[in-house]
Design an enzyme around this catalytic site. Structure first.
Site, PDB file in Angstrom:
ATOM      1  CE1 TYR A  71      -4.280  -1.057  -0.417  1.00 20.65           C
ATOM      2  CE2 TYR A  71      -3.532  -2.825   1.016  1.00 20.65           C
ATOM      3  CZ  TYR A  71      -4.453  -2.311   0.124  1.00 20.65           C
ATOM      4  OH  TYR A  71      -5.557  -3.045  -0.246  1.00 20.65           O
ATOM      5  NE  ARG A  74      -2.790  -0.193  -5.047  1.00 22.56           N
ATOM      6  CZ  ARG A  74      -3.995  -0.563  -4.621  1.00 22.56           C
ATOM      7  NH1 ARG A  74      -4.119  -1.578  -3.799  1.00 22.56           N
ATOM      8  NH2 ARG A  74      -5.065   0.068  -5.039  1.00 22.56           N
ATOM      9  CB  VAL A 107      -8.896   2.768  -2.913  1.00 17.91           C
ATOM     10  CG1 VAL A 107      -9.940   1.665  -2.780  1.00 17.91           C
ATOM     11  CG2 VAL A 107      -7.595   2.183  -3.479  1.00 17.91           C
ATOM     12  CG  ASP A 108      -7.393   6.635  -7.721  1.00 18.68           C
ATOM     13  OD1 ASP A 108      -8.311   7.447  -7.512  1.00 18.68           O
ATOM     14  OD2 ASP A 108      -7.265   6.012  -8.803  1.00 18.68           O
ATOM     15  CG  HIS A 123     -13.761  -1.731  -4.012  1.00 26.15           C
ATOM     16  ND1 HIS A 123     -13.238  -2.177  -5.198  1.00 26.15           N
ATOM     17  CD2 HIS A 123     -14.850  -2.511  -3.791  1.00 26.15           C
ATOM     18  CE1 HIS A 123     -13.972  -3.170  -5.669  1.00 26.15           C
ATOM     19  NE2 HIS A 123     -14.963  -3.376  -4.838  1.00 26.15           N
ATOM     20  CB  CYS A 131      -7.811   1.041  15.220  1.00 26.28           C
ATOM     21  SG  CYS A 131      -6.960   0.142  16.524  1.00 26.28           S
ATOM     22  CB  CYS A 154      -6.029   2.809  21.005  1.00 29.16           C
ATOM     23  SG  CYS A 154      -6.100   1.417  19.859  1.00 29.16           S
ATOM     24  N   GLY A 191     -14.015   1.978 -17.539  1.00 29.54           N
ATOM     25  CA  GLY A 191     -12.716   1.444 -17.116  1.00 29.54           C
ATOM     26  C   GLY A 191     -12.754   0.358 -16.064  1.00 29.54           C
ATOM     27  CD  GLU A 219      -7.820  -4.220 -24.672  1.00 29.79           C
ATOM     28  OE1 GLU A 219      -8.174  -5.243 -25.301  1.00 29.79           O
ATOM     29  OE2 GLU A 219      -6.847  -3.516 -24.986  1.00 29.79           O
TER      30      GLU A 219
HETATM   31  P1  OAD Z   1      -9.197  -4.083 -13.609  1.00 26.52           P
HETATM   32  O1  OAD Z   1      -7.715  -3.913 -13.539  1.00 26.52           O
HETATM   33  O2  OAD Z   1      -9.758  -5.446 -13.388  1.00 26.52           O
HETATM   34  O3  OAD Z   1      -9.711  -3.610 -15.032  1.00 26.52           O
HETATM   35  C1  OAD Z   1      -9.316  -2.401 -15.602  1.00 26.52           C
HETATM   36  C2  OAD Z   1     -10.117  -2.180 -16.872  1.00 26.52           C
HETATM   37  O4  OAD Z   1      -9.785  -0.895 -17.370  1.00 26.52           O
HETATM   38  C3  OAD Z   1      -9.820  -3.177 -17.999  1.00 26.52           C
HETATM   39  O5  OAD Z   1     -11.051  -3.659 -18.532  1.00 26.52           O
HETATM   40  C4  OAD Z   1      -9.070  -2.334 -19.042  1.00 26.52           C
HETATM   41  O6  OAD Z   1      -9.339  -2.745 -20.382  1.00 26.52           O
HETATM   42  C5  OAD Z   1      -9.643  -0.962 -18.770  1.00 26.52           C
HETATM   43  N1  OAD Z   1      -8.779   0.165 -19.168  1.00 26.52           N
HETATM   44  C6  OAD Z   1      -7.429   0.220 -19.288  1.00 26.52           C
HETATM   45  N2  OAD Z   1      -7.016   1.448 -19.652  1.00 26.52           N
HETATM   46  C7  OAD Z   1      -8.133   2.198 -19.795  1.00 26.52           C
HETATM   47  C8  OAD Z   1      -8.381   3.556 -20.151  1.00 26.52           C
HETATM   48  N3  OAD Z   1      -7.385   4.396 -20.441  1.00 26.52           N
HETATM   49  N4  OAD Z   1      -9.661   3.993 -20.175  1.00 26.52           N
HETATM   50  C9  OAD Z   1     -10.693   3.154 -19.884  1.00 26.52           C
HETATM   51  N5  OAD Z   1     -10.513   1.869 -19.534  1.00 26.52           N
HETATM   52  C10 OAD Z   1      -9.261   1.387 -19.487  1.00 26.52           C
HETATM   53  O7  OAD Z   1      -9.807  -3.007 -12.602  1.00 26.52           O
HETATM   54  P2  OAD Z   1     -11.221  -2.971 -11.868  1.00 26.52           P
HETATM   55  O8  OAD Z   1     -12.300  -3.509 -12.755  1.00 26.52           O
HETATM   56  O9  OAD Z   1     -11.379  -1.624 -11.329  1.00 26.52           O
HETATM   57  O10 OAD Z   1     -10.290  -3.998  -5.606  1.00 26.52           O
HETATM   58  O11 OAD Z   1     -10.979  -3.979 -10.684  1.00 26.52           O
HETATM   59  C11 OAD Z   1     -11.937  -4.115  -9.668  1.00 26.52           C
HETATM   60  C12 OAD Z   1     -11.286  -4.311  -8.330  1.00 26.52           C
HETATM   61  O12 OAD Z   1     -10.360  -5.383  -8.374  1.00 26.52           O
HETATM   62  C13 OAD Z   1     -10.460  -3.147  -7.843  1.00 26.52           C
HETATM   63  O13 OAD Z   1     -11.221  -2.133  -7.258  1.00 26.52           O
HETATM   64  C14 OAD Z   1      -9.562  -3.766  -6.829  1.00 26.52           C
HETATM   65  C15 OAD Z   1      -9.220  -5.059  -7.531  1.00 26.52           C
HETATM   66  O14 OAD Z   1      -9.002  -6.099  -6.708  1.00 26.52           O
HETATM   67  C16 OAD Z   1      -9.711  -3.633  -4.417  1.00 26.52           C
HETATM   68  O15 OAD Z   1      -8.613  -3.138  -4.332  1.00 26.52           O
HETATM   69  C17 OAD Z   1     -10.535  -3.901  -3.237  1.00 26.52           C
END
Ligand code: OAD
Length: 244
Positions: A71, A74, A107-108, A123, A131, A154, A191, A219
């Site tokens: 973390y 990140r 979460v950014d 998320h 804590c 604490c 995205g 994609e």
């Molecule tokens: P993913 O990494 O699974 O998917 C990212 C998506 O963004 C893919 O479908 C890419 O094709 C697309 N992508 C890439 N570049 C892009 C751009 N410039 N514009 C638009 N789309 C683009 O990410 P999430 O679906 O967000 O959870 O993943 C879901 C969760 O899985 C996250 O929140 C995280 C992870 O585990 C936690 O951290 C709790």
């Protein structure tokens, strides 16, 4: 990757122009152009660990220092990142619409930094900790962290205020999100791969209540065959073309 297609762009513009109650769901892809690696794309690995290996209660129990080091890495990337035109278009949409909700898996904190206000961070947030002993939630902004793992006032061990694999969503927040989507006329999904199933579930919910759904992704994703139209392209390039 193909282009979004003029016809689809025109349909999306028309839908957004007439929208009164619009929701946006975002995933890691919206922050990709800000330099934050997605989870399932290239560059998403840290020391050969996948998110699924580190973002879990058992990984934290086993090695809280390792999880916090991930973390910390990140958080450094998120701090250096700037909102991109995709984030800014979403913030602009909010200022144009009477009823608006942004549902993000990210979460950014970049949506907040780009001016979005009505945000459901389903998320959690990388700048918050809680804590494990007393349950206190607090801001944790120091980057890099001077002490890993960080502790609560604490003395208890702190953990990121993030929903990990195997954990449940905040029920109250999810209820609010579902309520909003039940009466939304338009939904933009941006995205997300849909590999974590919540965005697909929320999209189906909104569509079954009458919303028109538009997906923006360079994609194919789990959303492609769920939504009404898919716009192929990057968030930072497509969103400025469809937001008035
Ligand atoms: P993913 O990494 O699974 O998917 C990212 C998506 O963004 C893919 O479908 C890419 O094709 C697309 N992508 C890439 N570049 C892009 C751009 N410039 N514009 C638009 N789309 C683009 O990410 P999430 O679906 O967000 O959870 O993943 C879901 C969760 O899985 C996250 O929140 C995280 C992870 O585990 C936690 O951290 C709790």
């Amino acid at each position: 990757m193909t282009e979004p297609g003029l016809e689809n762009l025109e349909i999306a513009r028309g839908q957004i122009r007439k929208a009164r109650r619009l929701a946006v769901i975002t995933g890691a892809g919206v922050s990709a152009e800000s330099g934050i690696p997605t989870f399932r794309g290239s560059g998403g690995l840290w020391r050969n660990f996948r998110a699924e290996d580190l973002a879990t209660p058992s990984a934290f129990q086993r090695d809280p220092k390792l999880v916090w080091e991930w973390y910390d890495w990140r958080r450094g990337i998120c701090k250096a990142a700037e909102p991109n035109p995709g984030h800014l278009s979403i913030a602009k949409l909010e200022s144009l619409l009477p009823e608006f909700l942004l549902i993000t898996q990210n979460v950014d904190g970049l949506h907040n930094r780009s001016g979005s206000r009505n945000i459901a961070e389903i998320h959690g947030n990388i700048w918050r900790a809680r804590c494990t002993l007393c349950g206190n939630q607090f801001d944790l902004l120091e980057t890099p962290l001077s002490r890993i793992p960080p502790r609560c006032n604490c003395g208890g061990l702190a953990r990121p205020h993030i929903v990990w694999f195997g954990e449940t969503y905040d029920e109250e927040l999810l209820e609010d999100v579902l309520d909003f989507l039940s009466a939304a006329d338009t939904l933009l999904v941006v995205g997300t791969s849909g590999m974590v199933p919540m965005p697909v579930y929320l999209t189906r919910h909104a569509m079954s209540h009458g919303a028109f759904a538009i997906d923006v992704n360079p994609e194919d994703s789990e959303l492609t065959h769920v939504v009404n139209i898919s716009l192929r392209g990057k968030a930072g390039e497509v969103l400025p073309q469809i937001v008035p």
